[in-house]
Enzyme design. Structure first.
Site, PDB file in Angstrom:
ATOM      1  N   TYR A  21       0.827  -1.209   0.000  1.00 59.22           N
ATOM      2  CA  TYR A  21       0.000   0.000   0.000  1.00 59.22           C
ATOM      3  C   TYR A  21       0.864   1.262   0.000  1.00 59.22           C
ATOM      4  O   TYR A  21       0.719   2.137   0.847  1.00 59.22           O
ATOM      5  CB  TYR A  21      -0.944   0.014   1.211  1.00 59.22           C
ATOM      6  N   ASP A  46     -12.496 -17.831   7.393  1.00 59.01           N
ATOM      7  CA  ASP A  46     -11.164 -17.357   7.006  1.00 59.01           C
ATOM      8  C   ASP A  46     -10.339 -17.217   8.287  1.00 59.01           C
ATOM      9  O   ASP A  46     -10.444 -16.233   9.002  1.00 59.01           O
ATOM     10  CB  ASP A  46     -11.297 -16.010   6.283  1.00 59.01           C
TER      11      ASP A  46
HETATM   12  N1  PMP Z   1      -7.550 -13.177   5.138  1.00 56.01           N
HETATM   13  C1  PMP Z   1      -7.209 -12.597   6.304  1.00 56.01           C
HETATM   14  C2  PMP Z   1      -8.141 -12.694   7.480  1.00 56.01           C
HETATM   15  C3  PMP Z   1      -5.990 -11.905   6.407  1.00 56.01           C
HETATM   16  O1  PMP Z   1      -5.665 -11.305   7.576  1.00 56.01           O
HETATM   17  C4  PMP Z   1      -5.138 -11.855   5.287  1.00 56.01           C
HETATM   18  C5  PMP Z   1      -3.804 -11.120   5.322  1.00 56.01           C
HETATM   19  N2  PMP Z   1      -3.719 -10.036   6.139  1.00 56.01           N
HETATM   20  C6  PMP Z   1      -5.532 -12.481   4.100  1.00 56.01           C
HETATM   21  C7  PMP Z   1      -6.749 -13.138   4.070  1.00 56.01           C
HETATM   22  C8  PMP Z   1      -4.689 -12.447   2.866  1.00 56.01           C
HETATM   23  O2  PMP Z   1      -3.538 -13.200   3.038  1.00 56.01           O
HETATM   24  P1  PMP Z   1      -2.244 -12.910   2.140  1.00 56.01           P
HETATM   25  O3  PMP Z   1      -1.753 -11.555   2.525  1.00 56.01           O
HETATM   26  O4  PMP Z   1      -1.285 -14.013   2.521  1.00 56.01           O
HETATM   27  O5  PMP Z   1      -2.666 -12.999   0.725  1.00 56.01           O
END
Ligand code: PMP
Length: 451
Positions: free
Chosen positions: A34, A270
């Site tokens: 970012y 997730d």
């Molecule tokens: N889902 C959640 C809840 C996350 O915290 C993150 C990363 N901060 C992601 C998905 C994406 O993972 P990545 O950065 O490894 O692509």
């Protein structure tokens, strides 16, 4: 001159002798998360030379206690000898092979551990490269599953506001529509359904807060109205991470599970941030004693040593997808099940169990409560909250990241606030003294009111 005709590579930069030049090159050519490359908008980055245990050592020799675990990942600290050994040994045998038509021990052993450790019923595993990809995979599983049941109309997802699921296009479509900047990609991003983020907090009295009415009713209403278009509900169980570091009530998750069943909508959890003990349970779903239909894990899976993620689902969903039109699940990344990553993940999971992660996280939770508690009394602080090995100080106003990070470095600590949130999720191996120094540093910087 045509670049490809140049045969001599430029000399490497060296932090020892040319930190300034290296940083100038970085600023001119390398995107950080970012960040802007526009003139005048350059961001601050600090050159880190090495990382050991809970310490980052900057190029100028400054040692910092790391409060971020590199964004939830390095639960056993940096350069853990067992993890380094696992990578080295695997590299000598086989660093990578394609996973199409081939398989290997590191992947099989890792999947066996994942099936054993994750909530019940999740025993079909897809390994991928990063959290965002694991979310894409979960979405595709949900859609292919509904297609295979002749419910192709169920091709949208429902997500929570203030959620975060990754930066690829599919994952982004599931992030909070405002903070996720959906308007920048209108027309390209899939349009999904959203319900308000749950309001009743972890630790509050669900009934006294009227959770059924204020939190569940909007979810029920949305499912009632749109279930024929919905393949799945996706949520971060208990902890909404990058979307606000909010801890919500387990009853919301428990009832969300029930509603998904009632309305024939899959539940995707997730746990990319919460997985592997961070919230005080091995998986945050356990706070509500539920199993999702699809689970995403990543981040701490390899102890933060390599990039790897996994999407797990049930036998029923996997079988249904296989019986569908495509006859198979349509995904297959080049670096799927990379043996180096799988080998270090195996060792990291073994360490997690051997080190008694639960006792480690309980100890950190106490230390965070004690260390961050005094921040409650500071001017400008809106809330202080702790869950497992996650400590959050929410300010009333957004902080100036550049100023606050510099002040923290002067205190010998590394944190990376965003917006109003000044937070930490330390490595599970952090000692009480190190944690006390970290939290005292955070409180001192906030007390100074400099930012
Ligand atoms: N889902 C959640 C809840 C996350 O915290 C993150 C990363 N901060 C992601 C998905 C994406 O993972 P990545 O950065 O490894 O692509």
């Amino acid at each position: 001159m045509n670049k490809s005709s140049q045969t001599k590579l430029a000399a490497d930069f060296d932090f020892q002798s040319s930190t300034e030049q290296a940083l100038a090159y970085d600023q001119q050519h390398i995107w950080h998360p970012y960040s802007s490359m526009g003139k005048g908008n350059e961001i601050n980055v600090w050159p880190v030379a090495s990382a050991q245990g809970v310490y980052l050592t900057l190029a100028n020799g400054t040692k910092l206690i790391d409060g971020m675990s590199s964004w939830w990942c390095t639960v056993h600290g940096y350069s853990h000898p067992r993890l380094v050994k696992a990578i080295c040994e695997q590299a000598q045998t086989m660093s990578h092979v394609m996973f199409g038509g081939l398989t290997h021990e590191p992947a099989i052993n890792l999947v066996q551990k994942l099936v054993q450790l994750t909530p019940s019923g999740l025993d079909k595993v897809f390994l991928s490269d990063s959290g965002s990809v694991a979310v894409e995979v979960a979405t595709k599983m949900a859609i292919q599953y509904q297609q295979a049941r002749n419910k192709a109309g169920k091709n949208k997802l429902l997500a929570l506001k203030q959620g975060y699921h990754g930066d690829t296009l599919g994952a982004m479509s599931l992030c909070d529509p405002t903070t996720g900047m959906h308007h920048l990609f209108t027309g390209l991003l899939a349009e999904q359904y959203f319900v308000p983020a749950p309001k009743v907090c972890f630790g509050q009295d669900w009934l006294a807060q009227d959770g059924d009415r204020i939190d569940i009713q909007p979810l029920r209403a949305c499912l009632e109205k749109h279930h024929q278009q919905l393949a799945a509900l996706i949520l971060e169980p208990i902890v909404q991470g990058a979307g606000g570091m909010r801890f919500y009530h387990p009853e919301y998750l428990r009832q969300a599970r029930e509603l998904c069943d009632e309305f024939d909508v899959l539940l995707i959890a997730d746990e990319i941030a919460t997985g592997f003990g961070r919230s005080g349970k091995l998986f945050a779903c356990e706070h509500a004693n539920i199993s999702p239909d699809i689970l995403c894990v990543g981040k701490a899976l390899t102890g933060g040593q390599m990039t790897l993620a996994a999407t797990l689902t049930t036998e029923h969903i996997a079988n249904t997808i296989s019986e569908g039109e495509a006859g198979c699940f349509m995904h297959g990344p080049t670096f799927m099940a990379n043996p180096l990553a799988c080998a270090v993940a195996n060792e990291s999971l073994a360490l997690l169990i051997e080190n008694d992660w639960q006792a480690q996280v309980r100890r950190l939770e106490q230390g965070l409560l004690q260390g961050l508690g005094p921040a409650k009394a500071l001017a400008g602080v809106a809330d202080v909250r702790v869950l497992g090995a996650i400590g959050v100080i929410e300010m009333q106003q957004a902080v100036d990241m550049k100023v606050i990070q510099q002040a923290c470095i002067e205190e010998g600590i590394w944190i990376r606030p965003f917006g109003k949130l000044v937070y930490t999720m330390p490595a599970y191996v952090m000692t009480d003294n190190q944690l006390a120094k970290l939290t005292a540093g955070m409180v001192k910087v906030l007390k100074s009111g400099l930012f």
